[in-house]
Design a protein around this motif. Sequence first.
Motif, mmCIF file in Angstrom:
data_model
loop_
_atom_site.group_PDB
_atom_site.id
_atom_site.type_symbol
_atom_site.label_atom_id
_atom_site.label_comp_id
_atom_site.label_asym_id
_atom_site.label_seq_id
_atom_site.Cartn_x
_atom_site.Cartn_y
_atom_site.Cartn_z
ATOM 1 N N GLU A 2 19.811 64.741 38.327
ATOM 2 C CA GLU A 2 19.568 66.174 37.690
ATOM 3 C C GLU A 2 18.238 66.613 38.277
ATOM 4 O OE1 GLU A 2 21.967 67.851 36.171
ATOM 5 O OE2 GLU A 2 23.518 66.515 36.458
ATOM 6 N N ASP A 8 17.391 67.181 29.599
ATOM 7 C CA ASP A 8 18.990 67.180 29.801
ATOM 8 C C ASP A 8 19.332 66.341 31.136
ATOM 9 O OD1 ASP A 8 19.169 69.355 28.161
ATOM 10 O OD2 ASP A 8 18.672 70.804 29.900
ATOM 11 N N GLY A 9 20.568 65.929 30.986
ATOM 12 C CA GLY A 9 21.124 65.185 32.016
ATOM 13 C C GLY A 9 21.613 63.551 31.267
ATOM 14 N N PRO A 10 22.309 62.995 32.273
ATOM 15 C CA PRO A 10 22.627 61.654 31.894
ATOM 16 C C PRO A 10 21.249 60.551 32.009
ATOM 17 C CG PRO A 10 23.311 62.054 34.168
ATOM 18 C CD PRO A 10 22.852 63.461 33.581
ATOM 19 N N VAL A 11 21.120 59.573 31.159
ATOM 20 C CA VAL A 11 20.273 58.781 31.395
ATOM 21 C C VAL A 11 20.124 57.936 32.443
ATOM 22 C CG1 VAL A 11 19.992 58.398 28.534
ATOM 23 C CG2 VAL A 11 21.289 56.767 30.167
ATOM 24 N N TRP A 13 19.816 54.941 33.384
ATOM 25 C CA TRP A 13 20.508 53.759 33.415
ATOM 26 C C TRP A 13 22.191 53.668 33.932
ATOM 27 C CZ3 TRP A 13 18.791 49.179 33.738
ATOM 28 C CH2 TRP A 13 19.625 48.045 33.383
ATOM 29 N N ASP A 14 22.434 55.222 33.843
ATOM 30 C CA ASP A 14 23.831 55.427 34.122
ATOM 31 C C ASP A 14 23.689 55.894 35.638
ATOM 32 O OD1 ASP A 14 24.773 54.429 31.629
ATOM 33 O OD2 ASP A 14 24.840 56.393 30.831
ATOM 34 N N THR A 15 22.708 56.025 36.098
ATOM 35 C CA THR A 15 22.713 56.707 37.497
ATOM 36 C C THR A 15 22.787 55.605 38.509
ATOM 37 O OG1 THR A 15 21.020 58.484 36.931
ATOM 38 C CG2 THR A 15 21.259 57.745 39.223
ATOM 39 N N THR A 88 17.011 53.540 29.665
ATOM 40 C CA THR A 88 18.243 53.869 28.895
ATOM 41 C C THR A 88 18.038 55.053 27.811
ATOM 42 O OG1 THR A 88 17.579 52.252 27.147
ATOM 43 C CG2 THR A 88 18.982 51.257 28.876
ATOM 44 N N PRO A 91 16.648 60.792 31.515
ATOM 45 C CA PRO A 91 17.087 60.796 32.617
ATOM 46 C C PRO A 91 16.193 60.856 33.959
ATOM 47 C CG PRO A 91 16.672 62.883 31.680
ATOM 48 C CD PRO A 91 16.111 61.818 30.668
#
Length: 201
Positions: A2, A8-11, A13-15, A88, A91
Amino acid sequence: MEEEQGFDGPVAWDTPGTRSALHRWTAWNLAKSLGWVALWWAALYVTVVLLPVAAVVPMVLVLCAITFVASGALGRLAQGVRIRRVLTVYPWRQLPGAVRADKGSAVFVLPDPDHPDKTVSLRSKAWLLRSWTAEALKDYDEELWYAGDPRFACVLAKPVPRGLFCLTQPTAYDWRTSPRRKGLSPEARRRARAIGARVAD
């Protein structure tokens, strides 16, 4: 990844690629730490068993130098816990042209998440075995990845990501300083506390 500002956006750790990057970082720093500790024991053995008494004094200086470097390596290894916490909670962001070399130090100029028109600087000082230069910062400057809030702590990386390291503001973790109080949104406060940073009420 992102490219919005704020939180905003996924953390991170999830990328994809983030977890393996931290695993590589941990393995590399663990290997360096063990290497320095092994070198210290080898130098101690040489000093006590193999060298004449006259050589003990200079070898004590060598042992002190190795102790200093080994302590730094172990400290960087312990920093992995903080890196994981930041990854974690925040983003990834991408920001080219945000890096400066200044007298051997690296300065990262990042936007304030609550006020994107303002910037906050994080500095990585030169140390015993490393001096930041324009060449050393080239990959970071062309496409800097960062996760975090530069008012507290940020994990910085080269693209993919790789070359992770964490920079913090003194007010975030040093109890000898006053914690940040003003200009923080409720979300900024929540995330800062989630990474263990100090925030004034």
